[in-house]
Motif scaffolding. Sequence first.
Motif, PDB file in Angstrom:
ATOM      1  N   ARG A   1       0.839  -1.211   0.000  1.00 46.32           N
ATOM      2  CA  ARG A   1       0.000   0.000   0.000  1.00 46.32           C
ATOM      3  C   ARG A   1       0.869   1.253   0.000  1.00 46.32           C
ATOM      4  NH1 ARG A   1      -5.084   0.071   3.960  1.00 46.32           N
ATOM      5  NH2 ARG A   1      -5.542   1.810   2.549  1.00 46.32           N
ATOM      6  N   ARG A   2       1.898   1.257   0.832  1.00 45.46           N
ATOM      7  CA  ARG A   2       2.769   2.438   0.887  1.00 45.46           C
ATOM      8  C   ARG A   2       3.467   2.673  -0.445  1.00 45.46           C
ATOM      9  NH1 ARG A   2       4.160   0.681   6.307  1.00 45.46           N
ATOM     10  NH2 ARG A   2       5.953  -0.438   5.433  1.00 45.46           N
ATOM     11  N   ALA A   3       3.796   1.586  -1.145  1.00 44.08           N
ATOM     12  CA  ALA A   3       4.475   1.722  -2.433  1.00 44.08           C
ATOM     13  C   ALA A   3       3.519   2.071  -3.570  1.00 44.08           C
ATOM     14  CB  ALA A   3       5.208   0.423  -2.755  1.00 44.08           C
ATOM     15  N   GLY A   4       2.217   2.125  -3.272  1.00 42.98           N
ATOM     16  CA  GLY A   4       1.233   2.457  -4.296  1.00 42.98           C
ATOM     17  C   GLY A   4       0.875   1.307  -5.204  1.00 42.98           C
ATOM     18  N   LYS A   5       1.354   0.102  -4.883  1.00 45.62           N
ATOM     19  CA  LYS A   5       1.028  -1.056  -5.713  1.00 45.62           C
ATOM     20  C   LYS A   5      -0.336  -1.643  -5.373  1.00 45.62           C
ATOM     21  CE  LYS A   5       5.855  -2.321  -6.445  1.00 45.62           C
ATOM     22  NZ  LYS A   5       6.900  -3.380  -6.290  1.00 45.62           N
ATOM     23  N   LEU A   6      -0.807  -1.350  -4.169  1.00 39.29           N
ATOM     24  CA  LEU A   6      -2.144  -1.768  -3.752  1.00 39.29           C
ATOM     25  C   LEU A   6      -2.911  -0.542  -3.309  1.00 39.29           C
ATOM     26  CD1 LEU A   6      -4.327  -3.822  -2.909  1.00 39.29           C
ATOM     27  CD2 LEU A   6      -3.144  -4.035  -0.708  1.00 39.29           C
ATOM     28  N   VAL A   7      -4.053  -0.312  -3.945  1.00 36.63           N
ATOM     29  CA  VAL A   7      -4.917   0.831  -3.620  1.00 36.63           C
ATOM     30  C   VAL A   7      -6.247   0.287  -3.121  1.00 36.63           C
ATOM     31  CG1 VAL A   7      -6.070   2.885  -4.506  1.00 36.63           C
ATOM     32  CG2 VAL A   7      -3.806   2.242  -5.389  1.00 36.63           C
ATOM     33  N   VAL A   8      -6.662   0.720  -1.944  1.00 36.86           N
ATOM     34  CA  VAL A   8      -7.920   0.265  -1.355  1.00 36.86           C
ATOM     35  C   VAL A   8      -8.945   1.383  -1.441  1.00 36.86           C
ATOM     36  CG1 VAL A   8      -9.056  -0.568   0.733  1.00 36.86           C
ATOM     37  CG2 VAL A   8      -6.733  -1.327   0.189  1.00 36.86           C
ATOM     38  N   THR A   9     -10.090   1.072  -2.015  1.00 32.16           N
ATOM     39  CA  THR A   9     -11.157   2.054  -2.215  1.00 32.16           C
ATOM     40  C   THR A   9     -12.419   1.608  -1.487  1.00 32.16           C
ATOM     41  OG1 THR A   9     -10.295   2.700  -4.388  1.00 32.16           O
ATOM     42  CG2 THR A   9     -12.609   3.191  -3.936  1.00 32.16           C
ATOM     43  N   ALA A  10     -12.999   2.524  -0.713  1.00 34.86           N
ATOM     44  CA  ALA A  10     -14.240   2.232   0.013  1.00 34.86           C
ATOM     45  C   ALA A  10     -15.414   2.843  -0.733  1.00 34.86           C
ATOM     46  CB  ALA A  10     -14.171   2.791   1.434  1.00 34.86           C
ATOM     47  N   GLY A  11     -16.375   2.035  -1.089  1.00 38.67           N
ATOM     48  CA  GLY A  11     -17.542   2.536  -1.787  1.00 38.67           C
ATOM     49  C   GLY A  11     -18.435   1.409  -2.269  1.00 38.67           C
ATOM     50  N   ARG A  12     -19.607   1.778  -2.697  1.00 39.64           N
ATOM     51  CA  ARG A  12     -20.592   0.797  -3.167  1.00 39.64           C
ATOM     52  C   ARG A  12     -20.547   0.704  -4.690  1.00 39.64           C
ATOM     53  NH1 ARG A  12     -25.421  -1.003  -0.776  1.00 39.64           N
ATOM     54  NH2 ARG A  12     -25.224   0.581   0.853  1.00 39.64           N
ATOM     55  N   LEU A  13     -20.477  -0.520  -5.204  1.00 33.93           N
ATOM     56  CA  LEU A  13     -20.474  -0.716  -6.651  1.00 33.93           C
ATOM     57  C   LEU A  13     -21.814  -0.280  -7.236  1.00 33.93           C
ATOM     58  CD1 LEU A  13     -18.741  -4.172  -7.273  1.00 33.93           C
ATOM     59  CD2 LEU A  13     -17.771  -1.893  -7.466  1.00 33.93           C
ATOM     60  N   GLN A  14     -21.751   0.527  -8.267  1.00 34.84           N
ATOM     61  CA  GLN A  14     -22.959   0.960  -8.975  1.00 34.84           C
ATOM     62  C   GLN A  14     -23.170   0.164 -10.251  1.00 34.84           C
ATOM     63  OE1 GLN A  14     -24.945   3.682  -7.475  1.00 34.84           O
ATOM     64  NE2 GLN A  14     -23.589   2.751  -5.955  1.00 34.84           N
ATOM     65  N   ASP A  15     -22.092  -0.116 -10.946  1.00 35.65           N
ATOM     66  CA  ASP A  15     -22.170  -0.918 -12.168  1.00 35.65           C
ATOM     67  C   ASP A  15     -20.804  -1.511 -12.462  1.00 35.65           C
ATOM     68  OD1 ASP A  15     -20.585   0.838 -14.113  1.00 35.65           O
ATOM     69  OD2 ASP A  15     -22.121   2.241 -13.459  1.00 35.65           O
ATOM     70  N   VAL A  16     -20.820  -2.614 -13.200  1.00 35.29           N
ATOM     71  CA  VAL A  16     -19.594  -3.296 -13.620  1.00 35.29           C
ATOM     72  C   VAL A  16     -19.744  -3.685 -15.080  1.00 35.29           C
ATOM     73  CG1 VAL A  16     -18.077  -5.277 -13.279  1.00 35.29           C
ATOM     74  CG2 VAL A  16     -19.186  -4.220 -11.304  1.00 35.29           C
ATOM     75  N   THR A  17     -18.785  -3.287 -15.898  1.00 36.44           N
ATOM     76  CA  THR A  17     -18.789  -3.647 -17.308  1.00 36.44           C
ATOM     77  C   THR A  17     -17.558  -4.470 -17.611  1.00 36.44           C
ATOM     78  OG1 THR A  17     -19.962  -1.603 -17.908  1.00 36.44           O
ATOM     79  CG2 THR A  17     -18.824  -2.778 -19.668  1.00 36.44           C
ATOM     80  N   LEU A  18     -17.765  -5.652 -18.177  1.00 37.40           N
ATOM     81  CA  LEU A  18     -16.686  -6.553 -18.520  1.00 37.40           C
ATOM     82  C   LEU A  18     -16.561  -6.620 -20.035  1.00 37.40           C
ATOM     83  CD1 LEU A  18     -17.538  -9.460 -16.063  1.00 37.40           C
ATOM     84  CD2 LEU A  18     -15.622  -7.884 -15.854  1.00 37.40           C
ATOM     85  N   GLY A  19     -15.332  -6.472 -20.505  1.00 35.14           N
ATOM     86  CA  GLY A  19     -15.086  -6.557 -21.930  1.00 35.14           C
ATOM     87  C   GLY A  19     -13.843  -7.351 -22.220  1.00 35.14           C
ATOM     88  N   ALA A  20     -13.505  -7.470 -23.491  1.00 26.03           N
ATOM     89  CA  ALA A  20     -12.343  -8.255 -23.890  1.00 26.03           C
ATOM     90  C   ALA A  20     -11.047  -7.641 -23.391  1.00 26.03           C
ATOM     91  CB  ALA A  20     -12.309  -8.380 -25.416  1.00 26.03           C
ATOM     92  N   ASP A  21     -11.037  -6.326 -23.132  1.00 26.43           N
ATOM     93  CA  ASP A  21      -9.816  -5.648 -22.696  1.00 26.43           C
ATOM     94  C   ASP A  21      -9.728  -5.495 -21.178  1.00 26.43           C
ATOM     95  OD1 ASP A  21      -9.008  -5.329 -25.326  1.00 26.43           O
ATOM     96  OD2 ASP A  21     -10.135  -3.462 -25.539  1.00 26.43           O
ATOM     97  N   GLY A  22     -10.797  -5.852 -20.457  1.00 23.06           N
ATOM     98  CA  GLY A  22     -10.730  -5.716 -19.012  1.00 23.06           C
ATOM     99  C   GLY A  22     -12.040  -5.307 -18.397  1.00 23.06           C
ATOM    100  N   VAL A  23     -11.961  -4.561 -17.306  1.00 25.83           N
ATOM    101  CA  VAL A  23     -13.128  -4.205 -16.511  1.00 25.83           C
ATOM    102  C   VAL A  23     -13.175  -2.702 -16.293  1.00 25.83           C
ATOM    103  CG1 VAL A  23     -11.829  -4.598 -14.373  1.00 25.83           C
ATOM    104  CG2 VAL A  23     -14.314  -4.587 -14.315  1.00 25.83           C
TER     105      VAL A  23
END
Length: 460
Positions: free
Chosen positions: A327-349
């Motif tokens: 986390r300190r190195a910025g490689k892991l970012v933690v976000t608090a919040g409620r998912l509103q929508d999720v879109t999945l495609g061939a290139d990712g999310v």
Amino acid sequence: MTEDARPTFGIVGGGFTGTMLAVHLIEQSGVPVRIFLFDRAAAFGSGVAYSTPNDKHLLNVRVGNMSAYDSLPEHFIKWLEGCPQAEGAKPRGPFVSRGLYGQYLRSTLSACLAAHPASSMIGVDAEVTSLRAGATSVELHTADGARHTVDRAALCVGNFPPALPVKPQTRDGAEDRYIANPWSGGLSRIQKDDDVVLVGTGLTMVDVVLDLHSRGHRGTITAVSRRGFMPLPHRDVGPYQAFLTPDALPKTVSALVRVVRREVEAAAAQGVDWRGVLDSMRPQTQALWRALSIAERRRFLRHVRPYWEVHRHRVAQPVAAEIEELRRAGKLVVTAGRLQDVTLGADGVSMTVKARGGESLQRVEGGWLVNCSGPQLDYDRIRDPLIRCLFDTGLARPDSLSLGLDLGDDYRLINKEGVASDVLFALGPPIRGNLWETTAVPDIRKQCEAVARHLAAVAG
């Protein structure tokens, strides 16, 4: 009785619960028995939890509390002392790798079978998809078309894969970028520089982050959950006196919270960490759960459960330190919040997250989406064929909270008419609604011994 003439038992699930039920049944039975141990992954003696080869995946409980036998608290410690593979675990302090613990379970099973050669355990690497139960026997059907008739059957199926909190919108090729079950082996497809989005910030998230990091992953990992809570680390604390009276347990969630907070404050005034207070509650957590009404249990699940889990189910200090460094190195970012929508495609999310405590929306994107939201706990939504068979045929019913299977005395399944079965049993995570705390080794080993005593009495 079956054609073999020996009492025959079927155990569905080859993890800790199924393995130790088999061990106790063989050891407690006064006559030789035959056991069919079913596991779809053929992980006999370890299951998913203890099959990981990653040495960074440590036990979340100290080795002193991880004996397979409740009556032999030093059994695991003594095994470690005589195990050459344990040498590499010693620098990690009181926590060893889960893979090493899996070796211990397999060793315990092998020792049991060697000491009781007249009994046998047959591993069946196939999924049990349905069953039929009679008055004195059970017929188990597996996905390969085989049928196995046993005198009694016990369901030790563990946890079920997670489900996303919102239904994703999918485009062509989306399935290639979504890993619905992090234990399915899909993490190996993630490239070192790919950005990854994780849904969930609990114990599964920790395992996935450690797995990726050990593979040399360099991309950014963003973990999203409603509150952003992460498991807290263990600390060395001494024993703390019990402060709850067994015959006067709190009957409401608000009363329970007040009592615990007051005790934590009193302990802090004496220089005692809150962990000691929570650890002292462990012998009474199931009684606390049973003391609550159904309405109060729902209130606990809605308001208290997230706080309880991050404090109660902690991680080893080396694990917490590595996660914090990422986390300190910025490689892991933690976000608090409620998912509103999720879109999945061939290139990712791509997903929209509504920030906790506010109205602002944040767009989170990555090359991969991994579901780390924890086990599916709503049994009305679980599509596992065996669970659906039990419900559809009326052989079992969900508990009053749909957290698992409803149980009667001696861990017997209750059917849709409310009658306890004489031939079907369940233990471990599927009986969470009845006991709540039923996922850790110290809890489950007691259940294994109790069910084995009952089944051994049936065997004669």
